[in-house]
Design an enzyme around this catalytic site. Structure first.
Site, PDB file in Angstrom:
ATOM      1  N   HIS A  26       0.846  -1.195   0.000  1.00 37.89           N
ATOM      2  CA  HIS A  26       0.000   0.000   0.000  1.00 37.89           C
ATOM      3  C   HIS A  26       0.883   1.247   0.000  1.00 37.89           C
ATOM      4  CE1 HIS A  26      -0.129   1.411   4.424  1.00 37.89           C
ATOM      5  NE2 HIS A  26       0.934   0.643   4.274  1.00 37.89           N
ATOM      6  N   CYS A  45       6.117   6.701   3.992  1.00 37.49           N
ATOM      7  CA  CYS A  45       4.977   5.837   3.628  1.00 37.49           C
ATOM      8  C   CYS A  45       4.222   6.388   2.434  1.00 37.49           C
ATOM      9  CB  CYS A  45       4.058   5.668   4.830  1.00 37.49           C
ATOM     10  SG  CYS A  45       4.963   5.084   6.274  1.00 37.49           S
ATOM     11  N   HIS A  51       4.861   0.254  -0.385  1.00 39.98           N
ATOM     12  CA  HIS A  51       5.661  -0.654   0.452  1.00 39.98           C
ATOM     13  C   HIS A  51       4.743  -1.769   0.954  1.00 39.98           C
ATOM     14  CE1 HIS A  51       3.865   2.255   3.262  1.00 39.98           C
ATOM     15  NE2 HIS A  51       3.783   1.224   4.080  1.00 39.98           N
ATOM     16  N   HIS A  53       3.562  -5.012   3.825  1.00 38.90           N
ATOM     17  CA  HIS A  53       3.492  -5.491   5.206  1.00 38.90           C
ATOM     18  C   HIS A  53       3.093  -6.957   5.210  1.00 38.90           C
ATOM     19  CE1 HIS A  53       3.794  -1.516   6.995  1.00 38.90           C
ATOM     20  NE2 HIS A  53       2.852  -1.086   6.178  1.00 38.90           N
ATOM     21  N   ASP A  91      -5.028 -10.794   0.417  1.00 46.61           N
ATOM     22  CA  ASP A  91      -3.708 -11.423   0.383  1.00 46.61           C
ATOM     23  C   ASP A  91      -3.007 -11.254  -0.970  1.00 46.61           C
ATOM     24  OD1 ASP A  91      -2.243 -14.669   0.400  1.00 46.61           O
ATOM     25  OD2 ASP A  91      -1.577 -12.890   1.518  1.00 46.61           O
ATOM     26  N   HIS A  92      -1.768 -10.771  -0.905  1.00 45.74           N
ATOM     27  CA  HIS A  92      -0.947 -10.514  -2.094  1.00 45.74           C
ATOM     28  C   HIS A  92      -1.603  -9.516  -3.037  1.00 45.74           C
ATOM     29  CE1 HIS A  92       1.426 -13.798  -0.522  1.00 45.74           C
ATOM     30  NE2 HIS A  92       2.364 -13.513  -1.380  1.00 45.74           N
ATOM     31  N   GLU A 136       0.099  -4.380  12.105  1.00 48.07           N
ATOM     32  CA  GLU A 136       0.715  -3.921  10.849  1.00 48.07           C
ATOM     33  C   GLU A 136       2.201  -4.242  10.871  1.00 48.07           C
ATOM     34  OE1 GLU A 136       1.592   0.276  10.326  1.00 48.07           O
ATOM     35  OE2 GLU A 136       0.519   0.183   8.434  1.00 48.07           O
TER      36      GLU A 136
HETATM   37  N1  LIG Z   1      -2.060   5.827  12.715  1.00 52.45           N
HETATM   38  C1  LIG Z   1      -1.325   5.247  11.745  1.00 52.45           C
HETATM   39  N2  LIG Z   1      -0.052   5.640  11.518  1.00 52.45           N
HETATM   40  C2  LIG Z   1       0.677   5.007  10.555  1.00 52.45           C
HETATM   41  C3  LIG Z   1       0.149   3.966   9.797  1.00 52.45           C
HETATM   42  C4  LIG Z   1      -1.216   3.575  10.045  1.00 52.45           C
HETATM   43  O1  LIG Z   1      -1.766   2.680   9.391  1.00 52.45           O
HETATM   44  N3  LIG Z   1      -1.896   4.244  11.025  1.00 52.45           N
HETATM   45  N4  LIG Z   1       0.893   3.341   8.858  1.00 52.45           N
HETATM   46  C5  LIG Z   1       2.140   3.719   8.600  1.00 52.45           C
HETATM   47  C6  LIG Z   1       2.890   3.052   7.512  1.00 52.45           C
HETATM   48  O2  LIG Z   1       2.035   2.170   6.830  1.00 52.45           O
HETATM   49  C7  LIG Z   1       4.208   2.311   7.851  1.00 52.45           C
HETATM   50  O3  LIG Z   1       4.457   1.276   6.973  1.00 52.45           O
HETATM   51  C8  LIG Z   1       4.255   1.791   9.232  1.00 52.45           C
HETATM   52  O4  LIG Z   1       4.912   2.800   9.942  1.00 52.45           O
HETATM   53  P1  LIG Z   1       6.205   2.550  10.841  1.00 52.45           P
HETATM   54  O5  LIG Z   1       5.819   2.372  12.249  1.00 52.45           O
HETATM   55  O6  LIG Z   1       7.152   3.633  10.486  1.00 52.45           O
HETATM   56  O7  LIG Z   1       6.761   1.180  10.354  1.00 52.45           O
HETATM   57  P2  LIG Z   1       8.250   0.712  10.284  1.00 52.45           P
HETATM   58  O8  LIG Z   1       8.457   0.170   8.926  1.00 52.45           O
HETATM   59  O9  LIG Z   1       9.167   1.837  10.699  1.00 52.45           O
HETATM   60  O10 LIG Z   1       8.353  -0.478  11.311  1.00 52.45           O
HETATM   61  P3  LIG Z   1       8.318  -0.396  12.908  1.00 52.45           P
HETATM   62  O11 LIG Z   1       8.511  -1.837  13.331  1.00 52.45           O
HETATM   63  O12 LIG Z   1       6.978   0.137  13.313  1.00 52.45           O
HETATM   64  O13 LIG Z   1       9.431   0.513  13.344  1.00 52.45           O
HETATM   65  C9  LIG Z   1       2.785   4.806   9.331  1.00 52.45           C
HETATM   66  N5  LIG Z   1       1.937   5.410  10.321  1.00 52.45           N
HETATM   67 ZN    ZN Z   2       2.555   0.774   5.573  1.00 49.82          ZN
END
Ligand SMILES: Nc1nc2c(c(=O)[nH]1)N=C([C@H](O)[C@H](O)COP(=O)(O)OP(=O)(O)OP(=O)(O)O)CN2
Ligand code: ZN
Length: 147
Positions: A26, A45, A51, A53, A91-92, A136
Site C-alpha cells: 500500500h 509511507c 511498500h 506489510h 492477500d498478495h 501492521e
Molecule cells: N495511525 C497510523 N499511523 C501510521 C500507519 C497507520 O496505518 N496508522 N501506517 C504507517 C505506515 O504504513 C508504515 O508502513 C508503518 O509505519 P512505521 O511504524 O514507520 O513502520 P516501520 O516500517 O518503521 O516499522 P516499525 O517496526 O513500526 O518501526 C505509518 N503510520
Molecule cells: Zn505501511
C-alpha cells in the site's frame, strides 16, 4: 437436600480468536491533499511505489458454549469465513489498486481494520463478531470493535 451445583449447569459465554497472516502492499496517500502535504504527513509511507506489510489479523468471536457441541463456533467454519472475508480480497494485493474500498479511502491500518470488520460482520452469524485486531508491524497494533 442441597441442589447438586454440578447438575445445574449454566450457559457459559466465551470468546474465541483465530489468527491469520496475509501480505499486502500500500501507499499512504490522500487524493484531497497536495503532493507536498502528502509527503509532509505520510513521509516515507508516501513513497509513490508503495511498500509492503506482513499483516497479522486476530478475529475474535463471542457466544455461549453450545451444550451439544461444546463450541462457541466451529473453528473450521471461522477459517472459511476468514478465507472469504480477508484472504481472498487482501492477500498478495495492492490495497490501493486492487481493493475498490481503498480507491478513495486512505489505506491506514485503522481503515483496514474497519474494512475487515465490515466484511466479517456480513459472513458471521448475528452478534458473534467481537473484535478485529490488526498487527501492521511488530510495533503497530490496531483494534476495532464496530463502534
Ligand atoms: N495511525 C497510523 N499511523 C501510521 C500507519 C497507520 O496505518 N496508522 N501506517 C504507517 C505506515 O504504513 C508504515 O508502513 C508503518 O509505519 P512505521 O511504524 O514507520 O513502520 P516501520 O516500517 O518503521 O516499522 P516499525 O517496526 O513500526 O518501526 C505509518 N503510520
Ligand atoms: Zn505501511
Amino acid at each position: 437436600m442441597e441442589k447438586d451445583v454440578k447438575s445445574v449447569s449454566r450457559e457459559r459465554f466465551c470468546y474465541i480468536t483465530r489468527v491469520q497472516s496475509f501480505s499486502a502492499s500500500h501507499r499512504l496517500h490522500s487524493k484531497s491533499l497536495s503532493d507536498e502535504e502528502n509527503k509532509r504527513i505520510f513521509g516515507k509511507c508516501n513513497n509513490p511505489n508503495g511498500h509492503g506489510h506482513n499483516y497479522k489479523v486476530e478475529v475474535t468471536v463471542q457466544g455461549k458454549i453450545d451444550q451439544n457441541t461444546g463450541m462457541v463456533m466451529n473453528l473450521t467454519d471461522l477459517k472459511q469465513y476468514i478465507e472469504e472475508g480477508i484472504m481472498k480480497p487482501l492477500d498478495h494485493k495492492n490495497l490501493d489498486l486492487d481493493v475498490p474500498y481503498f480507491a478513495n479511502t486512505i489505506s491506514t491500518t485503522e481503515n483496514l481494520a474497519v474494512y475487515i470488520w465490515d466484511n466479517m460482520i456480513k459472513l458471521l452469524p448475528p452478534n458473534m463478531l467481537y473484535e478485529i485486531k490488526v498487527h501492521e508491524t511488530d510495533n503497530n497494533i490496531f483494534v476495532y470493535r464496530g463502534e
